[in-house]
Design a protein around this motif. Structure first.
Motif, PDB file in Angstrom:
ATOM      1  N   UNK A   1     -18.416  -0.180 -30.469  1.00 37.82           N
ATOM      2  CA  UNK A   1     -17.042  -1.402 -30.952  1.00 37.82           C
ATOM      3  C   UNK A   1     -16.091  -1.342 -29.755  1.00 37.82           C
ATOM      4  N   UNK A   2     -15.900  -0.078 -29.433  1.00 38.28           N
ATOM      5  CA  UNK A   2     -14.518   0.104 -28.625  1.00 38.28           C
ATOM      6  C   UNK A   2     -15.172   0.238 -27.085  1.00 38.28           C
ATOM      7  N   UNK A   3     -16.489   0.512 -26.889  1.00 38.65           N
ATOM      8  CA  UNK A   3     -17.079   0.471 -25.681  1.00 38.65           C
ATOM      9  C   UNK A   3     -17.302  -0.797 -24.963  1.00 38.65           C
ATOM     10  N   UNK A   4     -17.411  -1.956 -25.862  1.00 35.14           N
ATOM     11  CA  UNK A   4     -17.670  -3.213 -25.337  1.00 35.14           C
ATOM     12  C   UNK A   4     -16.089  -3.894 -25.042  1.00 35.14           C
ATOM     13  N   UNK A   5     -15.036  -3.239 -25.519  1.00 38.15           N
ATOM     14  CA  UNK A   5     -13.716  -3.456 -25.289  1.00 38.15           C
ATOM     15  C   UNK A   5     -13.262  -3.433 -23.448  1.00 38.15           C
ATOM     16  N   UNK A   6     -14.020  -2.137 -23.308  1.00 40.72           N
ATOM     17  CA  UNK A   6     -13.741  -1.548 -21.921  1.00 40.72           C
ATOM     18  C   UNK A   6     -14.732  -2.660 -21.043  1.00 40.72           C
ATOM     19  N   UNK A   7     -15.675  -2.984 -21.427  1.00 43.46           N
ATOM     20  CA  UNK A   7     -16.646  -4.063 -20.781  1.00 43.46           C
ATOM     21  C   UNK A   7     -15.689  -5.375 -20.609  1.00 43.46           C
ATOM     22  N   UNK A   8     -15.033  -5.709 -21.578  1.00 41.28           N
ATOM     23  CA  UNK A   8     -14.569  -6.920 -21.728  1.00 41.28           C
ATOM     24  C   UNK A   8     -13.285  -6.937 -20.574  1.00 41.28           C
ATOM     25  N   UNK A   9     -12.651  -5.712 -20.528  1.00 37.63           N
ATOM     26  CA  UNK A   9     -11.578  -5.625 -19.543  1.00 37.63           C
ATOM     27  C   UNK A   9     -11.955  -5.829 -18.222  1.00 37.63           C
ATOM     28  N   UNK A  10     -13.302  -5.024 -17.723  1.00 36.48           N
ATOM     29  CA  UNK A  10     -13.906  -5.147 -16.453  1.00 36.48           C
ATOM     30  C   UNK A  10     -14.118  -6.617 -16.290  1.00 36.48           C
ATOM     31  N   UNK A  11     -14.831  -7.397 -17.058  1.00 39.21           N
ATOM     32  CA  UNK A  11     -15.282  -8.747 -17.129  1.00 39.21           C
ATOM     33  C   UNK A  11     -13.945  -9.687 -16.659  1.00 39.21           C
ATOM     34  N   UNK A  12     -12.668  -9.479 -17.194  1.00 38.34           N
ATOM     35  CA  UNK A  12     -11.528  -9.932 -16.858  1.00 38.34           C
ATOM     36  C   UNK A  12     -10.983  -9.897 -15.422  1.00 38.34           C
ATOM     37  N   UNK A  13     -11.045  -8.362 -15.044  1.00 40.47           N
ATOM     38  CA  UNK A  13     -10.707  -8.070 -13.739  1.00 40.47           C
ATOM     39  C   UNK A  13     -11.690  -8.750 -12.832  1.00 40.47           C
ATOM     40  N   UNK A  14     -12.897  -8.707 -12.936  1.00 35.85           N
ATOM     41  CA  UNK A  14     -14.082  -9.381 -12.278  1.00 35.85           C
ATOM     42  C   UNK A  14     -14.007 -10.813 -11.935  1.00 35.85           C
ATOM     43  N   UNK A  15     -13.444 -11.609 -13.264  1.00 39.32           N
ATOM     44  CA  UNK A  15     -13.451 -13.023 -12.906  1.00 39.32           C
ATOM     45  C   UNK A  15     -12.307 -13.163 -11.977  1.00 39.32           C
ATOM     46  N   UNK A  16     -11.013 -12.558 -12.167  1.00 39.02           N
ATOM     47  CA  UNK A  16      -9.798 -12.672 -11.365  1.00 39.02           C
ATOM     48  C   UNK A  16      -9.860 -12.214  -9.861  1.00 39.02           C
ATOM     49  N   UNK A  17     -11.061 -11.475  -9.589  1.00 39.47           N
ATOM     50  CA  UNK A  17     -11.162 -10.785  -8.282  1.00 39.47           C
ATOM     51  C   UNK A  17     -11.625 -11.895  -7.311  1.00 39.47           C
ATOM     52  N   UNK A  18     -12.013 -12.861  -7.679  1.00 43.06           N
ATOM     53  CA  UNK A  18     -12.532 -14.114  -6.902  1.00 43.06           C
ATOM     54  C   UNK A  18     -11.383 -14.756  -6.162  1.00 43.06           C
ATOM     55  N   UNK A  19     -10.133 -14.556  -6.474  1.00 44.68           N
ATOM     56  CA  UNK A  19      -8.847 -14.778  -5.920  1.00 44.68           C
ATOM     57  C   UNK A  19      -8.844 -14.530  -4.535  1.00 44.68           C
ATOM     58  N   UNK A  20      -8.136 -15.006  -3.605  1.00 44.56           N
ATOM     59  CA  UNK A  20      -7.961 -14.720  -2.231  1.00 44.56           C
ATOM     60  C   UNK A  20      -7.011 -13.615  -2.344  1.00 44.56           C
ATOM     61  N   UNK A  21      -5.849 -13.798  -3.017  1.00 47.15           N
ATOM     62  CA  UNK A  21      -5.133 -12.575  -3.123  1.00 47.15           C
ATOM     63  C   UNK A  21      -5.055 -12.191  -4.499  1.00 47.15           C
ATOM     64  N   UNK A  22      -5.120 -10.924  -4.826  1.00 42.66           N
ATOM     65  CA  UNK A  22      -5.367 -10.348  -6.181  1.00 42.66           C
ATOM     66  C   UNK A  22      -4.088 -10.356  -6.983  1.00 42.66           C
ATOM     67  N   UNK A  23      -4.229 -10.601  -8.064  1.00 46.31           N
ATOM     68  CA  UNK A  23      -3.000 -10.917  -9.215  1.00 46.31           C
ATOM     69  C   UNK A  23      -2.107  -9.595  -9.291  1.00 46.31           C
ATOM     70  N   UNK A  24      -2.853  -8.286  -9.095  1.00 45.06           N
ATOM     71  CA  UNK A  24      -2.082  -7.314  -9.386  1.00 45.06           C
ATOM     72  C   UNK A  24      -1.688  -6.620  -8.067  1.00 45.06           C
ATOM     73  N   UNK A  25      -1.835  -7.487  -6.992  1.00 41.26           N
ATOM     74  CA  UNK A  25      -1.703  -6.865  -5.606  1.00 41.26           C
ATOM     75  C   UNK A  25      -0.065  -6.905  -5.230  1.00 41.26           C
ATOM     76  N   UNK A  26       0.698  -8.009  -5.969  1.00 41.84           N
ATOM     77  CA  UNK A  26       2.195  -8.192  -5.603  1.00 41.84           C
ATOM     78  C   UNK A  26       2.907  -8.282  -6.974  1.00 41.84           C
ATOM     79  N   UNK A  27       4.191  -8.387  -6.849  1.00 40.17           N
ATOM     80  CA  UNK A  27       4.992  -8.782  -7.981  1.00 40.17           C
ATOM     81  C   UNK A  27       5.368 -10.462  -7.895  1.00 40.17           C
ATOM     82  N   UNK A  28       6.054 -10.556  -8.691  1.00 38.45           N
ATOM     83  CA  UNK A  28       6.778 -12.115  -8.655  1.00 38.45           C
ATOM     84  C   UNK A  28       6.071 -12.857  -9.703  1.00 38.45           C
ATOM     85  N   UNK A  29       4.922 -12.378 -10.663  1.00 34.49           N
ATOM     86  CA  UNK A  29       4.420 -13.210 -11.589  1.00 34.49           C
ATOM     87  C   UNK A  29       5.179 -13.227 -12.794  1.00 34.49           C
ATOM     88  N   UNK A  30       4.762 -14.062 -13.864  1.00 33.06           N
ATOM     89  CA  UNK A  30       5.701 -14.180 -15.069  1.00 33.06           C
ATOM     90  C   UNK A  30       5.576 -12.964 -15.899  1.00 33.06           C
TER      91      UNK A  30
END
Length: 654
Positions: free
Chosen positions: A104-133
Motif C-alpha cells: 500500500x505505501x510502496x506504490x505511493x513511492x512509485x506514484x511520486x516517481x511517476x509524477x517526477x518522471x512525467x515532469x522531467x520531459x520539460x526543457x526546464x525542470x520545475x524544481x530547478x528554479x523558484x518563482x512558481x506559485x
C-alpha cells in the motif's frame, strides 16, 4: 484450498530466465538506491559492510533458500505452503498481511516517481528554479551564484545582481536560516502539500491522487495474467536499472567533488560497528532488500517446474542483490559529493537524507545542476519506476494468489481478482495523498513490514528446522534437485545460528524503540509524533504477527475437540478405528499432549500440488486426489489412517 483438492492447471514460467529476472527485479528495489547507501553512511561507511555481509550470509541467504525450496516443492504460495505443520499456517497469513501493508505505501513511492518522471520531459525542470506559485519568499536555488545579498545587516532572498533589478525579482528580507531549496518546496508543497502535523490530516489532493491512480493502473495491467505477463516485464525492470546506475556513476564521477562523496561512503568508522543499532539496521536491510518474509519468493518459485535447479538461481540472485546495494551506493555518493561541492557544504549534511529525502530532494537537486539535466532526470526516475515496479508486482501478486489458493472455487477468474485488488488498494491508499499522508507513510514504514519481517523469519526457520524436521525437508529438496544441496551450511544456520541472531536482534530492537520524529527540513519545524501514533504503530506490528499464535491456538482447539469426539465415538462405536493409535499407547498420553502433537503434524494433503510430482513419501496423494466428493465421508477414515502411518514413519526417520 479443500482438504483433498489438487490443482490440475500448472501456472509455470515460460523460461527459467524470466524467473531469475523476476527474482532480481523483486529483490533489487528502491531500498538498494536510497536505503542501503544511507545506512552505510550513517552506520560506519565501509565498516557497515561487516555486519551486513555477516547477516547476509547467516540469515538472509538461508531464509531465501528456505522460501524458494518450500514454494517450488509444494507449488503453493505463502497462504497454504505452511500446511507442512498445520498449526503454523499462520506464518503464511502473517506474510500476506505484511505484504499488504507494504504494497500500500510502496506504490505511493512509485506514484511520486511517476509524477517526477512525467515532469522531467520539460526543457526546464520545475524544481530547478523558484518563482512558481508553490514557492514562497524563502525559496532559493543552491549553487555558486546563490549567495544571499546582505546590506546594512539585512539579508535578502536574492543575489546582488537580482537585488539591483528588484523590480524583476521578488527580493524580500528574510532570516537566512529559514531558506528552503526549490527542490524541497517542489516536493513538500506541490506534490505532498505537507501539513505541519499528523493531526492536520486533510483530504486527498489532486496531483498525488492522480499519480497514485495511474501507478495502480500500471501494476494491474502488468500482473493481470500472472507470471505470463510479469515475467515479460521483468526483462526491463531487472536490466534497465543497472544501465542507468552505470551511466550515472560515469557522469557523476567526472564532476567536481565526486571523490569526497566516495570517501565519505567507503572510509570505515569502526567504532560504529560495535553498536546494536548498526546490526539492527543491517538486519532490516537484509530482509527488506532480499524480500524475505513477504511471501513473494514462494509465490514466484511455486510457478517453477518441480525439478528446477533453484539453488543455482538463488546464488545468482543473492549475489546480484548484494552487489547492487554497494554499486548503487557509489552512484548516490558521487552525486552527493558533487552537490556538496557546489553549495560549499560538507558531504555529511547531504548524506543525512534517507528514503524520500534522498530520492526526491537530494538527488533531483544534484541532477538539476548537471548538463542535460532533463535527460538525466528522465533516466533517473525511469530507473526508480523500474526498481519499484519490479518489487510492487511481486507484492501485489501475494494477496491475489492467497485468494485464489484459499478459495479455489471462487466463480471469478484471475483478471477479475486483480482488478478488484488494485481498485480496493487504490481506495485504501488514498489517505497517503492527504496533507498529513507523509506522517502515515513514515508510521507504516517504521512499524509495518519492518521488525515484523524478522519475527516471521524466525518462525519460518523454527517451523521447518524443528517442527517439520530438518532431515525431512532436506529429503524433499533431494526429490527436486537429486541432492541435499548446501546441507551442512543450512544445518548450521537454520538450526543454530539464525534463530539465535534473530532473537537477539529482535529483543534489542524492541528495547530501544522510541517515538518517531521528523527533523526540521523543507521549511517545516522539527516534529515529534504524538503518543497515540506510537500506540497505533505497535498495534500495526501486532496485526502483522498475530496470525502466527492465533492460527496455532485455533488448530489446537480443533484437534483437542476432535480427540474428544473420537473418544466418545470409540466408546460407543466399533471396537477399532484404523486411524486411532493403539489403545495402550493412546491411554498413556493425555488429550492436551496428543492435540499438541497433531497440531504440529503436516496437514493430510501436504506435499507437491501437482499429480506428476507424487512419488516417494507422497505417493498416497494420487489416491487422495482420486477420491470423489460423494465418497468423501465414507473413505476419509482409511485415507487418514494411511496418512497418519506415513507421517509417523517420517517422524521416526527424522
Amino acid at each position: 484450498m479443500g482438504l483433498f483438492s489438487l490443482s490440475k492447471d500448472k501456472h509455470e514460467w515460460d523460461r527459467p530466465l524470466e524467473f531469475i529476472l523476476s527474482l532480481i527485479s523483486n529483490s533489487v528495489g528502491l531500498g538498494n538506491v536510497w536505503r542501503f547507501p544511507y545506512l552505510a553512511a550513517k552506520s560506519g561507511g565501509g565498516a557497515f559492510l561487516v555486519p551486513y555481509f555477516i547477516l547476509y550470509f547467516l540469515i538472509g541467504a538461508p531464509i531465501y533458500y528456505l522460501e524458494l525450496a518450500l514454494g517450488q516443492f509444494s507449488s503453493r504460495g505463502p497462504a497454504t505452503a505452511f500446511i507442512l505443520a498445520k498449526g503454523w499456517q499462520g506464518i503464511g497469513f502473517a506474510m500476506v498481511i505484511n505484504t499488504i501493508f507494504c504494497m500500500l505505501y510502496y506504490n505511493v513511492i512509485i506514484s511520486w516517481a511517476l509524477f517526477y518522471f512525467v515532469l522531467s520531459f520539460r526543457k526546464t525542470l520545475l524544481w530547478k528554479t523558484c518563482g512558481y506559485w508553490w514557492n514562497d519568499e524563502r525559496c532559493f536555488v543552491p549553487g555558486s551564484e546563490s549567495s544571499l545579498h546582505v546590506i546594512n545587516g539585512t539579508t535578502y532572498n536574492c543575489t546582488e545582481p537580482q537585488y539591483q533589478n528588484i523590480t524583476q525579482y521578488s527580493c524580500v528580507s528574510i532570516n537566512a536560516t529559514d531558506r528552503v531549496t526549490a527542490t524541497e518546496q517542489f516536493f513538500y508543497r506541490l506534490l505532498l502539500g505537507k501539513s505541519n502535523s499528523f493531526e492536520e490530516f486533510g483530504t486527498p489532493q489532486l496531483y498525488p491522487a492522480l499519480s497514485l491512480f495511474v501507478a495502480w493502473l500500471i501494476v494491474g495491467a502488468c500482473i493481470i495474467r500472472g507470471v505470463k505477463s510479469s515475467g515479460k516485464v521483468a526483462y526491463f525492470t531487472a536490466i534497465f536499472p543497472y544501465i542507468v546506475l552505470l551511466v550515472l556513476i560515469i557522469q557523476s564521477s567526472l564532476l567536481h567533488g565526486a571523490i569526497d562523496g566516495i570517501k565519505f561512503y567507503v572510509i570505515p568508522r569502526w567504532e560504529l560497528v560495535a553498536k546494536f543499532e548498526t546490526w539492527q539496521a543491517a538486519a532490516s536491510q537484509v530482509f527488506f532488500s532480499l524480500g524475505l518474509s513477504f511471501g513473494s519468493l514462494m509465490a514466484y518459485s511455486a510457478a517453477n517446474k518441480f525439478q528446477n535447479n533453484f539453488f543455482q538461481q538463488m546464488c545468482i540472485v543473492v549475489s546480484c542483490d548484494c552487489f547492487t546495494g554497494i554499486f548503487a551506493g557509489f552512484a548516490v555518493f558521487v552525486t552527493i559529493g558533487y552537490l556538496a561541492a557546489q553549495v560549499k557544504e560538507s558531504v555529511a549534511s547531504y548524506a543525512s537524507s534517507s528514503g524520500p529525502g534522498l530520492a526526491f530532494i537530494t538527488y533531483p537537486e544534484a541532477i538539476a545542476h548537471m548538463p542535460a539535466s532533463s535527460v538525466f532526470s528522465v533516466l533517473f526516475f525511469l530507473m526508480l519506476l523500474a526498481l519499484g515496479l519490479g518489487t510492487q508486482f511481486a507484492m501485489t501478486n501475494i494477496p491475489i494468489s492467497a485468494v485464489m489458493e484459499l478459495f479455489p472455487r471462487l466463480p471469478v477468474k484471475r483478471p477479475v481478482i486483480v482488478i478488484i485488488t488494485c481498485v480496493v488498494s487504490f481506495l485504501v491508499s488514498l489517505p497517503f495523498t492527504c496533507p498529513g499522508g507523509i506522517y502515515l507513510f513514515d508510521l507504516l514504514n517504521e512499524y509495518a513490514a519492518n521488525i515484523s519481517l524478522v519475527v516471521v523469519g524466525f518462525f519460518q526457520v523454527i517451523t521447518v528446522a524443528y517442527i517439520y524436521g530438518f532431515n525431512r525437508f532436506m529429503n524433499d529438496v533431494k526429490m527436486m534437485l537429486g541432492k541435499r544441496a548446501a546441507e551442512y551450511y543450512l544445518f548450521a544456520t537454520w538450526c543454530i545460528v539464525a534463530p539465535i541472531l534473530i532473537v537477539i536482534l529482535t529483543l534489542s530492537k524492541l528495547a530501544s524503540s522510541k517515538r518517531l520524529e521528523h527533523g526540521a527540513s523543507g521549511g517545516f519545524a522539527a516534529y515529534v509524533f504524538p503518543e497515540w501514533s506510537n500506540t497505533l504503530g505497535w498495534f500495526i506490528f501486532v496485526i502483522c504477527v498475530i496470525p502466527i499464535p492465533l492460527v496455532f491456538i485455533v488448530n489446537y482447539i480443533k484437534e483437542y475437540r476432535s480427540i474428544g469426539r473420537d473418544e466418545v465415538t470409540k466408546s460407543v462405536g466399533p471396537e477399532s478405528r484404523e486411524y486411532f493409535l493403539e489403545e495402550n499407547e493412546y491411554l498413556t498420553k493425555p488429550r492436551y499432549l496428543e492435540a499438541f502433537k497433531r497440531t504440529n503434524l503436516p496437514r493430510d494433503d501436504w506435499g507437491p500440488l501437482h499429480s506428476d510430482d507424487h512419488h516417494g513419501l507422497y505417493r498416497h496423494l494420487n489416491d487422495v486426489a482420486s477420491i470423489s466428493e460423494v465418497d468423501f465421508d465414507l473413505t476419509r477414515a482409511s485415507v487418514v489412517a494411511r496418512l497418519d502411518n506415513q507421517n509417523f514413519e517420517a517422524n521416526v526417520s527424522d
